[in-house]
Every structure is written in structure tokens, then in C-alpha cells.
Design an enzyme around this catalytic site. Structure first.
Site, PDB file in Angstrom:
ATOM      1  NE  ARG A  70      32.999 -12.333  14.641  1.00 33.25           N
ATOM      2  CZ  ARG A  70      31.787 -11.823  14.846  1.00 33.25           C
ATOM      3  NH1 ARG A  70      31.644 -10.640  15.414  1.00 33.25           N
ATOM      4  NH2 ARG A  70      30.718 -12.501  14.502  1.00 33.25           N
TER       5      ARG A  70
ATOM      6  CD1 TRP B  17      34.645 -21.058  21.317  1.00 35.28           C
ATOM      7  CD2 TRP B  17      35.449 -18.984  21.126  1.00 35.28           C
ATOM      8  NE1 TRP B  17      33.779 -20.329  20.516  1.00 35.28           N
ATOM      9  CE2 TRP B  17      34.252 -19.066  20.385  1.00 35.28           C
ATOM     10  CE3 TRP B  17      36.135 -17.750  21.152  1.00 35.28           C
ATOM     11  CZ2 TRP B  17      33.734 -17.975  19.667  1.00 35.28           C
ATOM     12  CZ3 TRP B  17      35.609 -16.668  20.439  1.00 35.28           C
ATOM     13  CH2 TRP B  17      34.427 -16.793  19.712  1.00 35.28           C
TER      14      TRP B  17
ATOM     15  CG  HIS C 184      35.513 -19.426  17.021  1.00 35.12           C
ATOM     16  ND1 HIS C 184      34.297 -20.001  16.727  1.00 35.12           N
ATOM     17  CD2 HIS C 184      35.499 -18.215  16.383  1.00 35.12           C
ATOM     18  CE1 HIS C 184      33.594 -19.183  15.953  1.00 35.12           C
ATOM     19  NE2 HIS C 184      34.300 -18.111  15.722  1.00 35.12           N
TER      20      HIS C 184
ATOM     21  CG  HIS D  41      32.565 -11.169   9.800  1.00 35.38           C
ATOM     22  ND1 HIS D  41      31.501 -10.756  10.554  1.00 35.38           N
ATOM     23  CD2 HIS D  41      32.775 -12.459  10.133  1.00 35.38           C
ATOM     24  CE1 HIS D  41      31.081 -11.761  11.325  1.00 35.38           C
ATOM     25  NE2 HIS D  41      31.853 -12.800  11.097  1.00 35.38           N
TER      26      HIS D  41
HETATM   27 FE1  DDH Z   1      33.733 -16.452  14.548  1.00 35.03          FE
HETATM   28  N1  DDH Z   1      32.378 -15.665  15.860  1.00 35.03           N
HETATM   29  N2  DDH Z   1      32.257 -17.545  13.672  1.00 35.03           N
HETATM   30  N3  DDH Z   1      35.071 -17.123  13.170  1.00 35.03           N
HETATM   31  N4  DDH Z   1      35.162 -15.275  15.403  1.00 35.03           N
HETATM   32  C1  DDH Z   1      32.631 -14.791  16.887  1.00 35.03           C
HETATM   33  C2  DDH Z   1      33.868 -14.324  17.274  1.00 35.03           C
HETATM   34  C3  DDH Z   1      35.052 -14.569  16.567  1.00 35.03           C
HETATM   35  C4  DDH Z   1      30.930 -17.566  14.025  1.00 35.03           C
HETATM   36  C5  DDH Z   1      30.320 -16.729  14.960  1.00 35.03           C
HETATM   37  C6  DDH Z   1      31.019 -15.876  15.814  1.00 35.03           C
HETATM   38  C7  DDH Z   1      34.798 -18.022  12.171  1.00 35.03           C
HETATM   39  C8  DDH Z   1      33.605 -18.753  12.022  1.00 35.03           C
HETATM   40  C9  DDH Z   1      32.431 -18.496  12.694  1.00 35.03           C
HETATM   41  C10 DDH Z   1      36.483 -15.226  14.998  1.00 35.03           C
HETATM   42  C11 DDH Z   1      37.013 -15.771  13.847  1.00 35.03           C
HETATM   43  C12 DDH Z   1      36.342 -16.661  12.987  1.00 35.03           C
HETATM   44  C13 DDH Z   1      31.396 -14.430  17.518  1.00 35.03           C
HETATM   45  C14 DDH Z   1      31.251 -13.501  18.710  1.00 35.03           C
HETATM   46  C15 DDH Z   1      30.400 -15.114  16.872  1.00 35.03           C
HETATM   47  C16 DDH Z   1      28.904 -15.067  17.177  1.00 35.03           C
HETATM   48  C17 DDH Z   1      31.237 -12.023  18.310  1.00 35.03           C
HETATM   49  C18 DDH Z   1      31.078 -11.137  19.526  1.00 35.03           C
HETATM   50  O1  DDH Z   1      30.183 -11.418  20.330  1.00 35.03           O
HETATM   51  O2  DDH Z   1      31.867 -10.181  19.660  1.00 35.03           O
HETATM   52  C19 DDH Z   1      30.227 -18.592  13.262  1.00 35.03           C
HETATM   53  C20 DDH Z   1      28.748 -18.909  13.388  1.00 35.03           C
HETATM   54  C21 DDH Z   1      31.164 -19.177  12.464  1.00 35.03           C
HETATM   55  C22 DDH Z   1      30.956 -20.293  11.517  1.00 35.03           C
HETATM   56  O3  DDH Z   1      31.726 -20.386  10.542  1.00 35.03           O
HETATM   57  C23 DDH Z   1      30.031 -21.197  11.619  1.00 35.03           C
HETATM   58  C24 DDH Z   1      35.925 -18.113  11.287  1.00 35.03           C
HETATM   59  C25 DDH Z   1      35.966 -19.003  10.040  1.00 35.03           C
HETATM   60  C26 DDH Z   1      36.892 -17.255  11.780  1.00 35.03           C
HETATM   61  C27 DDH Z   1      38.256 -16.946  11.221  1.00 35.03           C
HETATM   62  O4  DDH Z   1      38.865 -16.006  11.596  1.00 35.03           O
HETATM   63  C28 DDH Z   1      38.868 -17.768  10.187  1.00 35.03           C
HETATM   64  C29 DDH Z   1      37.255 -14.468  15.976  1.00 35.03           C
HETATM   65  C30 DDH Z   1      38.757 -14.231  15.931  1.00 35.03           C
HETATM   66  C31 DDH Z   1      36.360 -14.060  16.973  1.00 35.03           C
HETATM   67  C32 DDH Z   1      36.665 -13.254  18.245  1.00 35.03           C
HETATM   68  C33 DDH Z   1      36.373 -11.790  18.045  1.00 35.03           C
HETATM   69  C34 DDH Z   1      36.619 -10.949  19.281  1.00 35.03           C
HETATM   70  O5  DDH Z   1      36.198  -9.779  19.247  1.00 35.03           O
HETATM   71  O6  DDH Z   1      37.227 -11.417  20.245  1.00 35.03           O
END
Ligand code: DDH
Length: 290
Positions: free
Chosen positions: A45, A188, A172, A49
Site C-alpha cells: 500500500r 477482503w 485488495h 500511495h
Molecule cells: Fe487500497 N485501500 N484502495 N489499493 N489497499 C486500503 C487498503 C489497502 C482504496 C482504499 C483503501 C488500491 C486502490 C484503492 C491496498 C492496495 C491498493 C484501505 C484501508 C482503503 C480505505 C486502509 C486501512 O484502513 O488501513 C481505494 C479507494 C482505491 C481505489 O483505487 C479506488 C490499489 C490500486 C492498490 C495497489 O496496491 C495496487 C492494500 C495492499 C491495502 C491493505 C493495507 C493493509 O494495511 O493491510
């Protein structure tokens, strides 16, 4: 103008493999994090970001400058929870102080993904630390309380196709949401630290019920204890997105191939890699033991 990569002086693919190995070993050593999910998901993540601030219209943001390290970006409300990944990487940076932050954050994600049985992601070095003034304003990361139109429009800033968007959100399958970070709660799927196509399988096959979280967000819950955010569920409600969801649920190999390509593009958006920049395919720890 595109930002031009400059490989850290005198460094070879072997040097970056050493960084990979240090991150991979620390993931194993610090396995108790987040109730034994470990640091893999949060590192993925962070890599996303660190790159997810990109805007192709003026080539601002993106992974190149490593600006996530500055307080304005670290403290972006959308980055809540990522300070754990930042702290994880601090001793790695102390061990390899020659690496740029952009390279460190992206390499952290590639390492975590590969060590969680994900696809090999060819990675190129040479991001260069930019000053604090290059830090983008908060608000460039996506808001999960939205539908398909929002998701499609959001990813236009990166130049991603519908297919690439669906593939990317398949990440996810990893980790979970945390109420204190985002106002959502739960994973998920079942295999939170193994990369797979489980996100798509569950999106299609679970019985989803829309509910409100204690933070007032909308969240879809299933009897198996899995969840989806509105932007996740949107992939099922849009016919074009749904086509790719079905394809990836049916065939994990196709998902891995498409994810690898889209994720590589995400991590490299806005960067020009001069001829001669090495493309590195890292060996996993397992492969090196054989
Ligand atoms: Fe995500 N993400 N993500 N995400 N994401 C969250 C957690 C994780 C969105 C929102 C959230 C991607 C796209 C989107 C990962 C990877 C990727 C969380 C929760 C939210 C909210 C955070 C928390 O509560 O700790 C949204 C909105 C989008 C969108 O594109 C519409 C993408 C593209 C990726 C990627 O890696 C390519 C991962 C891994 C997590 C889990 C993190 C954790 O600590 O566990």
C-alpha cells in the site's frame, strides 16, 4: 517535463538485490505485525500511495521524488496506517543510506509482493529525492465512498485503462481495512498475506449485504467475514469492469500478468529511464536458498 532517472552512483543490480533481501528478511522477522498478517500488505500500500499522487497533466507527484517522507504527505489523512510501513523501512534506509526514497518505497512494494507469492515485477532504479517543495497537496488519493464513474475518472489522471484499473484493485486481496485508519473494518478475503485472485472470486461469489460502519461509511459485508468498500463493489456494478472481474476470477495467471504490467506502470509513471538503466528481476529469498 518527464523526470529523468539517475541510478545511484556505482550501484548495480546486486546492490538492489541486497536491499530486497534485507526487506524480505525483516518481513519474516517482524511477522507479528497486525495480528500476524505481517508487513507485506502495508508495504504494498505504501508503494502505491507513494506513486498514487501522480498527475499526468503536469507530471507532478508520483514515486520519483520520494516526497512521501515529508510531513505534509506522511500526514495526509489518506495515508493513515502507512506510518507503520515508513517505520519498518527506516532501519533498511540506515543500512543502505545511498538509496533514494522513491526507490526504497517502490522496491519495498515489489519485495513484499514477490515474497507473498505474487508475480515477479521487473523494477528499474534511479528515482531521485526531490525537495519538500515538490510535495503534492493532500487529496490526490482516492475516496472509497464512490462508484464506478468516480473510479474510472480518478484513474484517468494516470492514463490507466479499465482493464488496468480492475487489475490494480485486485491488490485488495492483501491485508485488511482498519477502523482507526479509514473508517472501514475487515479483510477482503481469507489469505491476507498471500497474493492471489481471491478478491475477484469473493466479489462474485459471496453474499453481500450493504451496512454502515461505526464511522458512518458504507461497507458490504459477507457471512464469511469478508468486506468490500463501495469502490470495490463498483467493479461488479459496471459492465465493462465486471468483464475483467470475471476474467480474473476465472484465471489467476491472466490476473498476475495484467497486475504485474499495471503495477510496474504505476510505479514508473512520469519517469524517463535513460537507455542503459538496468531492469531488475529480483530473486525471492526461496530461490536464493536453492
Ligand atoms: Fe487500497 N485501500 N484502495 N489499493 N489497499 C486500503 C487498503 C489497502 C482504496 C482504499 C483503501 C488500491 C486502490 C484503492 C491496498 C492496495 C491498493 C484501505 C484501508 C482503503 C480505505 C486502509 C486501512 O484502513 O488501513 C481505494 C479507494 C482505491 C481505489 O483505487 C479506488 C490499489 C490500486 C492498490 C495497489 O496496491 C495496487 C492494500 C495492499 C491495502 C491493505 C493495507 C493493509 O494495511 O493491510
Amino acid at each position: 517535463a518527464l523526470r529523468v532517472a539517475e541510478v545511484e552512483k556505482g550501484k548495480t543490480p546486486e546492490d538492489f538485490q541486497q536491499v530486497y533481501n534485507a526487506i524480505a528478511k525483516k518481513i519474516i522477522d517482524d511477522d507479528e505485525y497486525d495480528n500476524y498478517i505481517g508487513y507485506g500488505p502495508v508495504l504494498v500500500r505504501l508503494s502505491w500511495h507513494s506513486a498514487g499522487t501522480f498527475d499526468k497533466n503536469d507530471n507532478s507527484g508520483g514515486s520519483y521524488g520520494g516526497t512521501y517522507r515529508f510531513p505534509k504527505e506522511t500526514n495526509d489523512p489518506s495515508n493513515k496506517g502507512l506510518q507503520n510501513a515508513k517505520a519498518f523501512l527506516e532501519p533498511i534506509y540506515e543500512q543502505f543510506p545511498w538509496i533514494s526514497h522513491g526507490d526504497l518505497y517502490t522496491l519495498g512494494g515489489v519485495t513484499a509482493l514477490q515474497e507473498m507469492q505474487g508475480p515477479k515485477v521487473p523494477w528499474r532504479p534511479g528515482r531521485v529525492d526531490l525537495p519538500e517543495s515538490a510535495t503534492p497537496e493532500n487529496g490526490r488519493l482516492p475516496d472509497a465512498e464512490n462508484g464506478a464513474d468516480y473510479v474510472r475518472n480518478f484513474f484517468k489522471r494516470f492514463g490507466f485503462t479499465d482493464q488496468e484499473v480492475v487489475a490494480l484493485i485486485g491488490a485488495h486481496a492483501l491485508g485488511k481495512t482498519h477502523m482507526a485508519n479509514s473508517g472501514y473494518e475487515g479483510p477482503w478475503g481469507a489469505a491476507t498475506n498471500t497474493f492471489s485472485n481471491e478478491f475477484f472470486v469473493n466479489l462474485l461469489n459471496e453474499q453481500w449485504k450493504k451496512e454502515k460502519t461505526e464511522a458512518g461509511n458504507s461497507q458490504y459485508n459477507s457471512p464469511s467475514g469478508f468486506m468490500m468498500m463501495p469502490t470495490d463493489f463498483a467493479l461488479k456494478e459496471d459492465n465493462t469492469y465486471l468483464k475483467y472481474v470475471k476474467k480474473y476470477a476465472e484465471n489467476q495467471d491472466v490476473f498476475f500478468e495484467d497486475f504485474k504490467n499495471a503495477y510496474k506502470k504505476l510505479l514508473e509513471n512520469g519517469i524517463e529511464f535513460p537507455e542503459g538503466t538496468p531492469t531488475i528481476v529480483f530473486k525471492t529469498l526461496d530461490e536464493q536458498e536453492q
